[in-house]
Design a protein around this motif. Structure first.
Motif, PDB file in Angstrom:
ATOM      1  N   GLU A  81      -1.741   8.056 -32.505  1.00 44.94           N
ATOM      2  CA  GLU A  81      -2.311   7.449 -33.718  1.00 44.94           C
ATOM      3  C   GLU A  81      -3.724   7.960 -33.986  1.00 44.94           C
ATOM      4  N   ALA A  82      -4.526   8.102 -32.948  1.00 40.77           N
ATOM      5  CA  ALA A  82      -5.889   8.626 -33.134  1.00 40.77           C
ATOM      6  C   ALA A  82      -5.839  10.044 -33.700  1.00 40.77           C
ATOM      7  N   GLU A  83      -4.896  10.850 -33.219  1.00 41.49           N
ATOM      8  CA  GLU A  83      -4.777  12.231 -33.712  1.00 41.49           C
ATOM      9  C   GLU A  83      -4.250  12.260 -35.140  1.00 41.49           C
ATOM     10  N   ILE A  84      -3.321  11.360 -35.471  1.00 42.26           N
ATOM     11  CA  ILE A  84      -2.800  11.299 -36.841  1.00 42.26           C
ATOM     12  C   ILE A  84      -3.924  10.994 -37.818  1.00 42.26           C
ATOM     13  N   LYS A  85      -4.781  10.049 -37.458  1.00 41.04           N
ATOM     14  CA  LYS A  85      -5.857   9.635 -38.359  1.00 41.04           C
ATOM     15  C   LYS A  85      -7.037  10.598 -38.373  1.00 41.04           C
ATOM     16  N   ASP A  86      -7.227  11.344 -37.276  1.00 39.22           N
ATOM     17  CA  ASP A  86      -8.381  12.243 -37.187  1.00 39.22           C
ATOM     18  C   ASP A  86      -7.981  13.492 -36.408  1.00 39.22           C
ATOM     19  N   GLU A  87      -7.681  14.554 -37.139  1.00 41.04           N
ATOM     20  CA  GLU A  87      -7.269  15.796 -36.494  1.00 41.04           C
ATOM     21  C   GLU A  87      -8.342  16.274 -35.521  1.00 41.04           C
ATOM     22  N   GLY A  88      -7.937  16.564 -34.315  1.00 42.81           N
ATOM     23  CA  GLY A  88      -8.861  17.011 -33.281  1.00 42.81           C
ATOM     24  C   GLY A  88      -9.254  15.911 -32.320  1.00 42.81           C
ATOM     25  N   ALA A  89      -8.975  14.658 -32.656  1.00 37.82           N
ATOM     26  CA  ALA A  89      -9.337  13.547 -31.774  1.00 37.82           C
ATOM     27  C   ALA A  89      -8.625  13.660 -30.431  1.00 37.82           C
ATOM     28  N   ALA A  90      -7.364  14.044 -30.448  1.00 31.21           N
ATOM     29  CA  ALA A  90      -6.609  14.147 -29.193  1.00 31.21           C
ATOM     30  C   ALA A  90      -7.213  15.202 -28.278  1.00 31.21           C
ATOM     31  N   GLN A  91      -7.589  16.343 -28.832  1.00 31.47           N
ATOM     32  CA  GLN A  91      -8.196  17.389 -28.001  1.00 31.47           C
ATOM     33  C   GLN A  91      -9.499  16.906 -27.381  1.00 31.47           C
ATOM     34  N   ALA A  92     -10.296  16.195 -28.155  1.00 34.85           N
ATOM     35  CA  ALA A  92     -11.569  15.678 -27.641  1.00 34.85           C
ATOM     36  C   ALA A  92     -11.323  14.688 -26.501  1.00 34.85           C
ATOM     37  N   VAL A  93     -10.332  13.844 -26.658  1.00 34.98           N
ATOM     38  CA  VAL A  93     -10.020  12.834 -25.635  1.00 34.98           C
ATOM     39  C   VAL A  93      -9.394  13.488 -24.407  1.00 34.98           C
ATOM     40  N   LEU A  94      -8.473  14.412 -24.613  1.00 36.01           N
ATOM     41  CA  LEU A  94      -7.805  15.079 -23.493  1.00 36.01           C
ATOM     42  C   LEU A  94      -8.777  15.896 -22.643  1.00 36.01           C
ATOM     43  N   ALA A  95      -9.917  16.266 -23.189  1.00 40.57           N
ATOM     44  CA  ALA A  95     -10.913  17.031 -22.448  1.00 40.57           C
ATOM     45  C   ALA A  95     -11.704  16.172 -21.469  1.00 40.57           C
ATOM     46  N   LEU A  96     -11.540  14.855 -21.527  1.00 38.91           N
ATOM     47  CA  LEU A  96     -12.305  13.950 -20.667  1.00 38.91           C
ATOM     48  C   LEU A  96     -11.526  13.674 -19.380  1.00 38.91           C
ATOM     49  N   PRO A  97     -12.047  14.083 -18.227  1.00 38.50           N
ATOM     50  CA  PRO A  97     -11.286  13.965 -16.978  1.00 38.50           C
ATOM     51  C   PRO A  97     -11.148  12.547 -16.427  1.00 38.50           C
ATOM     52  N   ALA A  98     -11.910  11.591 -16.913  1.00 36.59           N
ATOM     53  CA  ALA A  98     -11.870  10.246 -16.347  1.00 36.59           C
ATOM     54  C   ALA A  98     -10.729   9.392 -16.890  1.00 36.59           C
ATOM     55  N   LEU A  99      -9.976   9.908 -17.851  1.00 44.87           N
ATOM     56  CA  LEU A  99      -8.933   9.110 -18.486  1.00 44.87           C
ATOM     57  C   LEU A  99      -7.562   9.376 -17.873  1.00 44.87           C
ATOM     58  N   GLU A 100      -6.787   8.302 -17.738  1.00 42.00           N
ATOM     59  CA  GLU A 100      -5.390   8.413 -17.337  1.00 42.00           C
ATOM     60  C   GLU A 100      -4.554   8.052 -18.554  1.00 42.00           C
ATOM     61  N   PHE A 101      -3.354   8.592 -18.631  1.00 46.42           N
ATOM     62  CA  PHE A 101      -2.498   8.373 -19.791  1.00 46.42           C
ATOM     63  C   PHE A 101      -1.239   7.631 -19.384  1.00 46.42           C
ATOM     64  N   GLU A 102      -0.962   6.554 -20.123  1.00 52.15           N
ATOM     65  CA  GLU A 102       0.221   5.729 -19.861  1.00 52.15           C
ATOM     66  C   GLU A 102       1.373   6.272 -20.699  1.00 52.15           C
ATOM     67  N   PRO A 103       2.416   6.790 -20.042  1.00 54.72           N
ATOM     68  CA  PRO A 103       3.532   7.368 -20.793  1.00 54.72           C
ATOM     69  C   PRO A 103       4.375   6.289 -21.473  1.00 54.72           C
ATOM     70  N   LEU A 104       5.237   6.744 -22.327  1.00 48.58           N
ATOM     71  CA  LEU A 104       6.170   5.851 -23.008  1.00 48.58           C
ATOM     72  C   LEU A 104       7.548   6.103 -22.404  1.00 48.58           C
ATOM     73  N   ASP A 105       7.923   5.278 -21.430  1.00 50.56           N
ATOM     74  CA  ASP A 105       9.253   5.418 -20.843  1.00 50.56           C
ATOM     75  C   ASP A 105      10.248   4.589 -21.649  1.00 50.56           C
ATOM     76  N   ALA A 106      11.495   4.619 -21.271  1.00 47.79           N
ATOM     77  CA  ALA A 106      12.549   3.966 -22.052  1.00 47.79           C
ATOM     78  C   ALA A 106      12.340   2.459 -22.171  1.00 47.79           C
ATOM     79  N   SER A 107      12.027   1.785 -21.072  1.00 44.41           N
ATOM     80  CA  SER A 107      11.871   0.328 -21.149  1.00 44.41           C
ATOM     81  C   SER A 107      10.638  -0.058 -21.965  1.00 44.41           C
TER      82      SER A 107
END
Length: 130
Positions: A43-69
């Motif tokens: 959603e952040a990337e949809i609203k602001d192109e480049g936001a995902a790249q800026a966030v993904l460059a930060l090593p302190a963040l973990e990402f919660e995947p979207l599994d089936a449940s």
């Protein structure tokens, strides 16, 4: 754990100083404690192109995947009127699980969108000063 929703991610990508200090503190901590639901990143990337790249460059963040449940829980929450997919994924991620047995705090710029009982803190809350 502290969860960053899409509004917090957008602010982080735009250079929000308080959020950057929180991320820097997390990087120096022996515990990784900043979690990003992937639908919030989308959603952040949809609203602001480049936001995902800026966030993904930060090593302190973990990402919660979207599994089936989790996908089923998110779909049910959206259908039941709890907001968009990003908001529902943030709420779902904040809920206790056997792996993470406590409810987690959501950092957001849109606390008014969350239902009662969901622990949120505004990204501009002065208590977040390091």
């Amino acid at each position: 754990m502290i969860i960053l929703d899409s509004s917090a991610l957008a602010a982080l990508a735009a250079g929000h100083s308080r959020l950057h200090r929180i991320v820097d503190s997390a990087l120096r901590s022996p515990f990784r404690h900043l979690l990003v639901p992937v639908l919030c990143l989308v959603e952040a990337e949809i609203k602001d192109e480049g936001a995902a790249q800026a966030v993904l460059a930060l090593p302190a963040l973990e990402f919660e995947p979207l599994d089936a449940s989790t996908a089923v829980m998110v779909a049910t929450m959206v259908r039941d009127g709890y907001g968009g997919q990003d908001l529902a994924h943030a709420i779902t991620t904040s809920l206790p699980t056997p792996v993470r047995p406590l409810q987690h705090l959501i950092l957001t710029a849109r606390a008014e969108l969350y239902p009662p009982g969901v622990a949120t803190v505004d990204i501009d809350d002065p208590r977040l000063e390091p």
